[in-house]
Write a protein that holds these residues in place. Structure first.
Motif, mmCIF file in Angstrom:
data_model
loop_
_atom_site.group_PDB
_atom_site.id
_atom_site.type_symbol
_atom_site.label_atom_id
_atom_site.label_comp_id
_atom_site.label_asym_id
_atom_site.label_seq_id
_atom_site.Cartn_x
_atom_site.Cartn_y
_atom_site.Cartn_z
ATOM 1 N N LEU A 67 0.815 -1.256 0.051
ATOM 2 C CA LEU A 67 -0.013 -0.039 -0.072
ATOM 3 C C LEU A 67 0.930 1.348 -0.027
ATOM 4 N N GLY A 68 2.107 1.178 0.668
ATOM 5 C CA GLY A 68 2.902 2.255 0.827
ATOM 6 C C GLY A 68 3.637 2.510 -0.810
ATOM 7 N N LEU A 69 3.735 1.523 -1.488
ATOM 8 C CA LEU A 69 4.030 1.757 -2.916
ATOM 9 C C LEU A 69 2.983 1.847 -3.671
ATOM 10 N N TRP A 70 1.847 1.516 -3.320
ATOM 11 C CA TRP A 70 0.585 2.007 -4.230
ATOM 12 C C TRP A 70 0.459 3.435 -4.085
ATOM 13 N N ARG A 71 0.734 4.125 -2.802
ATOM 14 C CA ARG A 71 0.551 5.530 -2.719
ATOM 15 C C ARG A 71 1.543 6.226 -3.733
ATOM 16 N N ARG A 111 0.226 -0.229 13.562
ATOM 17 C CA ARG A 111 1.304 -0.432 12.515
ATOM 18 C C ARG A 111 1.193 1.207 11.685
ATOM 19 N N ALA A 112 0.538 2.024 12.178
ATOM 20 C CA ALA A 112 0.408 3.454 11.863
ATOM 21 C C ALA A 112 -0.412 3.539 10.256
ATOM 22 N N TRP A 113 -1.414 2.606 10.262
ATOM 23 C CA TRP A 113 -2.270 2.763 9.535
ATOM 24 C C TRP A 113 -3.605 3.041 9.799
ATOM 25 N N GLN A 114 -3.872 4.281 9.697
ATOM 26 C CA GLN A 114 -5.141 4.838 10.721
ATOM 27 C C GLN A 114 -6.336 4.073 10.475
ATOM 28 N N ALA A 115 -6.953 4.020 11.495
ATOM 29 C CA ALA A 115 -8.167 3.127 11.659
ATOM 30 C C ALA A 115 -8.985 3.728 12.680
ATOM 31 N N VAL A 342 -4.096 -7.620 -6.396
ATOM 32 C CA VAL A 342 -4.194 -6.060 -6.643
ATOM 33 C C VAL A 342 -3.329 -5.421 -5.519
ATOM 34 N N THR A 343 -4.143 -5.792 -4.461
ATOM 35 C CA THR A 343 -3.534 -5.055 -3.348
ATOM 36 C C THR A 343 -1.884 -5.284 -2.997
ATOM 37 N N THR A 344 -1.445 -6.538 -3.501
ATOM 38 C CA THR A 344 0.003 -6.870 -3.000
ATOM 39 C C THR A 344 0.766 -6.904 -4.405
ATOM 40 N N ALA A 345 0.407 -6.568 -5.559
ATOM 41 C CA ALA A 345 1.144 -6.624 -6.584
ATOM 42 C C ALA A 345 2.583 -5.767 -6.480
ATOM 43 N N PHE A 346 2.443 -4.647 -6.109
ATOM 44 C CA PHE A 346 3.895 -3.828 -6.052
ATOM 45 C C PHE A 346 4.906 -4.681 -5.209
ATOM 46 N N ALA A 347 4.392 -4.939 -3.816
ATOM 47 C CA ALA A 347 5.341 -5.514 -3.030
ATOM 48 C C ALA A 347 5.802 -7.103 -3.559
ATOM 49 N N THR A 348 4.951 -7.591 -4.035
ATOM 50 C CA THR A 348 5.329 -8.878 -4.591
ATOM 51 C C THR A 348 6.355 -8.518 -5.870
ATOM 52 N N ALA A 349 6.279 -7.699 -6.650
ATOM 53 C CA ALA A 349 7.223 -7.192 -7.635
ATOM 54 C C ALA A 349 8.368 -6.844 -7.075
ATOM 55 N N GLU A 350 8.473 -5.854 -5.754
ATOM 56 C CA GLU A 350 9.691 -5.613 -5.325
ATOM 57 C C GLU A 350 10.490 -6.873 -4.673
ATOM 58 N N ILE A 351 9.770 -7.743 -3.822
ATOM 59 C CA ILE A 351 10.630 -8.640 -3.506
ATOM 60 C C ILE A 351 11.139 -9.765 -4.419
ATOM 61 N N VAL A 352 10.591 -9.833 -5.518
ATOM 62 C CA VAL A 352 11.160 -10.833 -6.612
ATOM 63 C C VAL A 352 12.148 -10.046 -7.196
ATOM 64 N N LYS A 353 12.127 -8.752 -7.540
ATOM 65 C CA LYS A 353 13.177 -8.079 -7.970
ATOM 66 C C LYS A 353 14.352 -8.034 -7.115
ATOM 67 N N ASP A 354 14.188 -7.785 -5.770
ATOM 68 C CA ASP A 354 15.215 -7.610 -4.705
ATOM 69 C C ASP A 354 15.974 -9.093 -4.714
ATOM 70 N N GLN A 355 15.244 -10.124 -4.686
ATOM 71 C CA GLN A 355 15.963 -11.440 -4.625
ATOM 72 C C GLN A 355 16.763 -11.761 -5.878
ATOM 73 N N ILE A 356 16.059 -11.418 -7.093
ATOM 74 C CA ILE A 356 16.823 -11.755 -8.250
ATOM 75 C C ILE A 356 18.153 -10.880 -8.243
ATOM 76 N N THR A 357 18.121 -9.824 -7.856
ATOM 77 C CA THR A 357 19.128 -8.846 -8.112
ATOM 78 C C THR A 357 20.305 -8.752 -6.835
ATOM 79 N N GLY A 358 19.962 -9.621 -5.767
ATOM 80 C CA GLY A 358 20.663 -9.794 -4.740
ATOM 81 C C GLY A 358 20.567 -8.564 -3.693
ATOM 82 N N GLN A 359 19.339 -7.992 -3.608
ATOM 83 C CA GLN A 359 19.224 -7.241 -2.538
ATOM 84 C C GLN A 359 18.277 -7.578 -1.433
#
Length: 384
Positions: A67-71, A111-115, A342-359
């Motif tokens: 959600l932070g990445l979506w923002r 978790r600082a997500w206003q509710a 949809v919600t987690t698409a961007f986090a998924t992409a970053e995790i895959v990218k980081d792992q493939i690139t060694g981050q």
């Protein structure tokens, strides 16, 4: 089109398109392959909510990261994707649900997500169309609603802008390990393409390509109304959502009503295992509509213009499958997201990218690793 890429991503839904773009931007020459067009499969059949779900700690971790990445993405892409900054009202129909809503608010605020907790009067002031007698609600201000097919298409376009490639209209028939350094995909036209890494983001097609990956269909029904602009401001979700209390025929229903940018109301939702077709069931659809009408009685007088059913790609433990296949080096998965693709698409992409690139990923990827679903086979290979 190059016969060899650094990365091939199979599946151009919102998850696959996000993975491809992230990898291309990280300097890996990426080819995105889809049997149809970007965003036209499972992505087009879903609701498109951006919501912080907290059925488990790892689910909330992934949601909040994404959600932070979506923002950031929404800020950088104004006017794309029919974004509605609606927030979510988690509605409690009785005292027990009100207590559960209070606990949800505590978890999200921690978790600082206003509710914000709302009493009955405050709830009615925010959404006058809700029925009388509700016990209260939690308002989660940061949640949103988007139209996923447009965004998946836009991500695919961005991929090309950054030098990546797209191959549409070709189904991947099989996936082979060519050597210790490359994998090869076989297309339905007989062509072979190779890459150092292959990311399988093919929704329900994952099980066809990787038979040991337990991704299975979970059917759901949706309906959409005619245009009624200004009558609904928030996404309305019953506190029953996600509880998976099923009838004898395996049907679980909980109200989820979204205001769309068009002024329409999108109505869900249901879950049903053991179904592999997308034919609309009058019984399931009727249960969905009744659940929504119980919260918003005015829906009974609204015009439903379309209804459809789709199949969510689910995993046995309810968590997405993200990471490298434990027995096939170079083959990665971005799958099994069920209703949170949809919600987690961007986090998924970053995790895959980081792992493939060694981050190092921003959150612990262990809970989503494919190896957790193959423990028996891992043990057998270790001792056999």
């Amino acid at each position: 089109m190059r016969p060899h890429s650094d990365v091939i991503v199979i599946g151009a839904g919102i998850v696959g398109a996000a993975c491809a773009l992230s990898l291309q931007k990280a300097g890996r020459q990426t080819l995105l392959i889809d049997a149809a067009q970007p965003g036209c499969g499972i992505t087009a059949a879903g609701m498109g909510h951006l919501v912080a779900l907290d059925e488990s700690a790892q689910e909330l971790d992934l949601c909040l990261y994404s959600l932070g990445l979506w923002r950031q993405w929404v800020e950088q892409h104004p006017g794309i994707g029919q974004v509605v900054q609606s927030g979510t009202l988690w509605v409690a129909e009785n005292e027990q649900q009100r207590i559960e809503a209070e606990a949800r608010a505590e978890r999200l605020n921690a978790r600082a997500w206003q509710a914000d907790l709302l009493n009955t009067d405050q709830l009615r002031q925010l959404e006058p169309s809700l029925r009388h007698g509700l016990a209260g609600a939690v308002r989660v201000a940061g949640d949103s609603v988007v139209y996923p097919p447009i965004i998946a298409h836009h991500l695919a376009q961005e991929l090309q802008m950054f030098g990546g490639e797209i191959l549409c209209g070709q189904r991947v028939m099989s996936l082979h390990d060519s050597s210790g350094k490359t994998s090869t995909v076989l297309l339905e036209n007989g062509q072979h393409l190779s890459a150092q890494y292959v990311v399988v983001a093919a929704g329900l097609g994952v099980a066809n390509l990787l038979s040991d990956m337990p991704v299975f269909p979970r059917k759901g029904h949706l309906a959409i109304t005619d245009r009624y602009p200004g009558r609904l401001q928030h996404q309305i979700v019953s506190m029953d959502y996600g509880q998976h209390a099923m009838t004898a025929d395996g049907l679980s229903v909980a109200a989820n009503i979204q205001p769309r940018a068009t002024g329409q109301w999108l109505i869900g939702s249901s879950r049903q295992d053991g179904k592999t077709d997308t034919k609309v069931s009058p019984i399931a659809l009727g249960a969905v509509l009744q659940s929504a009408i119980r919260l918003l009685p005015c829906l009974a007088k609204m015009q439903i213009i379309r209804a459809w059913a789709g199949l969510r790609p689910a995993s046995p433990d309810g968590q997405p499958i993200i990471g490298e296949h434990p027995h096939r080096p170079g083959v990665w998965l971005a799958a099994g997201h069920e209703g949170l693709g949809v919600t987690t698409a961007f986090a998924t992409a970053e995790i895959v990218k980081d792992q493939i690139t060694g981050q190092k990923p921003a959150i612990d990827p262990t809970p989503y690793a494919p190896s957790r679903l193959l423990k028996e086979s891992i043990n057998e290979s270790a001792y056999g």
